[in-house]
Scaffold this motif. Sequence first.
Motif, short mmCIF file in Angstrom:
data_model
loop_
_atom_site.label_atom_id
_atom_site.label_comp_id
_atom_site.label_asym_id
_atom_site.label_seq_id
_atom_site.Cartn_x
_atom_site.Cartn_y
_atom_site.Cartn_z
N ALA A 1 -10.48 -8.77 -0.43
CA ALA A 1 -9.53 -7.77 0.09
C ALA A 1 -8.38 -8.07 -0.84
N LEU A 2 -8.26 -9.16 -1.34
CA LEU A 2 -7.18 -9.18 -2.44
C LEU A 2 -7.22 -8.29 -3.74
N LYS A 3 -8.45 -8.28 -4.26
CA LYS A 3 -8.92 -7.74 -5.25
C LYS A 3 -8.56 -6.21 -5.06
N ALA A 4 -8.95 -5.82 -3.81
CA ALA A 4 -8.89 -4.34 -3.62
C ALA A 4 -7.43 -3.95 -3.55
N MET B 1 -19.83 4.37 -0.26
CA MET B 1 -21.17 3.80 -0.62
C MET B 1 -21.13 2.51 -0.79
N PHE B 2 -20.44 1.83 -1.54
CA PHE B 2 -20.54 0.64 -1.84
C PHE B 2 -20.27 -0.47 -0.29
N GLN B 3 -19.31 0.19 0.41
CA GLN B 3 -18.84 -0.34 1.72
C GLN B 3 -19.93 -0.40 2.76
N ASP C 1 5.56 4.06 -1.15
CA ASP C 1 5.48 3.18 -0.06
C ASP C 1 4.17 2.70 -0.03
N ILE C 2 3.06 3.35 -0.23
CA ILE C 2 1.69 2.86 -0.26
C ILE C 2 1.80 1.44 -1.22
N GLN C 3 2.25 1.66 -2.48
CA GLN C 3 2.26 0.47 -3.20
C GLN C 3 3.24 -0.59 -2.67
N LYS C 4 4.22 -0.18 -2.10
CA LYS C 4 5.03 -1.31 -1.50
C LYS C 4 4.50 -2.17 -0.44
N GLY C 5 3.66 -1.27 0.46
CA GLY C 5 2.84 -2.08 1.36
C GLY C 5 1.86 -3.03 0.96
N CYS C 6 1.13 -2.69 0.05
CA CYS C 6 0.22 -3.21 -0.94
C CYS C 6 0.93 -4.50 -1.47
N ASN C 7 2.07 -4.36 -1.99
CA ASN C 7 2.64 -5.57 -2.37
C ASN C 7 2.88 -6.47 -1.47
N GLU C 8 3.51 -6.12 -0.02
CA GLU C 8 3.72 -7.01 0.91
C GLU C 8 2.65 -7.63 1.54
N GLN C 9 1.14 -6.93 1.40
CA GLN C 9 -0.03 -7.51 1.91
C GLN C 9 -0.57 -8.58 1.00
N VAL C 10 -0.44 -8.54 -0.31
CA VAL C 10 -0.71 -9.42 -1.33
C VAL C 10 -0.02 -10.70 -0.92
N LYS C 11 1.18 -10.68 -0.85
CA LYS C 11 2.02 -11.91 -0.22
C LYS C 11 1.49 -12.49 1.23
N GLY D 1 -14.93 -7.27 2.43
CA GLY D 1 -13.42 -7.29 2.36
C GLY D 1 -12.78 -6.09 1.22
N ARG D 2 -13.21 -6.46 0.12
CA ARG D 2 -12.87 -5.57 -0.88
C ARG D 2 -13.00 -4.11 -0.62
N TYR D 3 -14.21 -3.59 -0.17
CA TYR D 3 -14.48 -2.04 -0.13
C TYR D 3 -13.72 -1.69 1.33
N ASP D 4 -13.88 -2.77 2.27
CA ASP D 4 -12.99 -2.04 3.53
C ASP D 4 -11.70 -1.72 3.22
N THR D 5 -11.04 -2.68 2.56
CA THR D 5 -9.80 -2.58 2.21
C THR D 5 -9.37 -1.34 1.31
N LYS D 6 -10.19 -1.27 0.05
CA LYS D 6 -9.94 -0.18 -0.79
C LYS D 6 -10.07 1.01 0.09
N LEU D 7 -11.13 1.23 0.75
CA LEU D 7 -11.37 2.51 1.31
C LEU D 7 -10.27 3.01 2.38
N ASP D 8 -9.52 2.04 2.92
CA ASP D 8 -8.51 2.41 3.88
C ASP D 8 -7.36 2.79 3.15
N TYR D 9 -6.90 2.16 1.93
CA TYR D 9 -6.22 2.68 1.02
C TYR D 9 -6.39 4.07 0.32
N LEU D 10 -7.57 4.20 -0.07
CA LEU D 10 -7.93 5.51 -0.74
C LEU D 10 -7.53 6.64 0.45
N ASN D 11 -8.19 6.35 1.50
CA ASN D 11 -8.09 7.47 2.65
C ASN D 11 -6.35 7.90 2.59
#
Length: 616
Positions: free
Chosen positions: A300-303, A555-557, A161-171, A88-98
């Motif tokens: 995913a929350l950590k990502a 690689m980790f994902q 906008d990405i940071q704002k989207g992350c914040n809403e996803q955290v909630k 979950g962590r690396y799936d989510t992080k890869l999506d946002y890094l892209n």
Amino acid sequence: MPSTFFGLNIAASAINAFQVAVNTTANNISNVQTKGYSKQVANREASEAIRVYQKYGTAGTGVKTTSITAIRSSYYDTKYWNNQSSVGRYDTKLDYLNQIENYFIDDEADGPGFSTIFANMFNQMNALTSDAGDENRRKNFISEAQVFTSYFHDVANGLYDIQKGCNEQVKAYVQSINASASKIAALTKQINIIELEGGAANELRDQRALEIDELSKIVPITVEETPVSNSNYPDMYLGGTDFVVKLDGQMLVNTFEYRTLTCVPREYKANQSDVDGLYDIIWSDTKMNFNMNSYSMDGALKALLEVRDGNNAENLQGTVTEASAYSITLKPSTMLSIESMTMPEEGVITIKNKQYHYTGFTAELNADGSVASYKFDIDSNLDASEISGMMGKNGRIGDSVKAMGIPYYQSQMNEFIRCFAERFNAYQAEGVDLNGNPMGAFFVADAIDGTEFDFADQKVDKDGVTDSASVITSVSSSYYQLTAFNFNVADASIRDSSIFATAKDVTGENVDAHDIIDAMLKLQNEVKMFRGSSAEGFLSCIYTDITVDTNEVKMFQQNFTDIASAITNQRLSLSGVDEDEEGLDLLKFRNAYNLAARMVQCMTQMYDKLINETGV
């Protein structure tokens, strides 16, 4: 001796047992595509034998179904849940890094990026060397300079906008955690009610395991189930179980009870370019902070938190060297220049795990322009014991998040444009415009109210070094105010192209002089100004950061996805429903049922002979 109809009872037990087996197989086949369903089996054992007072002693009484149980492996469940957090962590992080990477791409297919826009601006500047007084050439350059500043606006707003989207996803994830905790506790209660009465709550157990599957992808969890025994007779199992789920080592579900998390908007920013109201997470019952950045956190929350808050551990950190009733002075170990400042103008400084609200700060500079110390204005009256206790202690603003997230890339852009604007404006300050008037700043910071910061009080030479040593610099007039959001060409130059310095002297026939332009052209690729690179190397530095980070996450994902696939196959080999296997079971149980029915038929014929054809 046994009853005359004893054999009929034995055959009937077989019919009943294999009817249950066929029904169980039918249930398995019905749920072959049901997510989270575990294969069920009807367990049978020989009925208790009876004493018949014959030479052979006892006689078997047939078969009985003792239980219907689901096949699960707690070993593979635990392995799956542990690995799922990393997936979950690396799936989510890869999506946002892209998504972040897309903002820094520079190719024909995706439109011009930094390198193309930067080169175009300097091409138009170079064109001024042949006719510096030409209005159209000057307008062309100023237009390209506006495109250059607009590029940073677009990227900064995209990252915002990405940071704002992350914040809403955290909630959203916090709400999911709370919902899962509530459902797990409710299911555990239902399971215990059924199993305390001797039943097997197979379907409910599957639902609970599926809920934990989903939860483990968001946060790291550990699960422990222990049977409830009679306190007077420890070996006597009562049928119920205690079921404990821990989130990063802290209790989330305790059998029938559960805890929840709450999102609390931050009153003050941790970084200058942060979205307002980023969420901190606390436990609802204790109001204690949930440690979002602990080493053992995963999922995913950590990502999301890494992408939203990641500053590569480059937040302001330092040692308290001086304090008074209303101020705290830090000697910094990070942010050693005005260009690298990322802390908000008003915020919270943490010392010895205690937070102090500051309303502003100033910086004392060394002879080379580096920051010697920061002095923060505190709105509370510090007593003597507090002042004494914080001396020599470490202080920080925000948390050190060792990840390259939105704050990191925002700070890198801010640092670059500050360095570039400082040097560009320093060259401009040496010249005059076409009207012979002293040239002010060409690149400025636009304030929200429409005014411009022209950094008139910030005296910086062409090497980016402050002219005087040991000066106290107020952030209100320094390049700290310049960010990728407000980076602009001075409005006066946009309205009138003559307000741009190309030479130190334009009197007489010097209108086409371009000695300032000749010097400024070196800013493209000769002057080192950002991470040991020239200005045109900015994109290379940033793209290297994100490419290395993305490749590592990929690689980790892939590794954790492969491990998840292997564990899932092992898990399904035990608990999954195999259509071929169920088909074979169906044939076996049908044949056994038919044989039992044939036994009944045989017994019927025997009893008919005995009753109807044998008589006295």
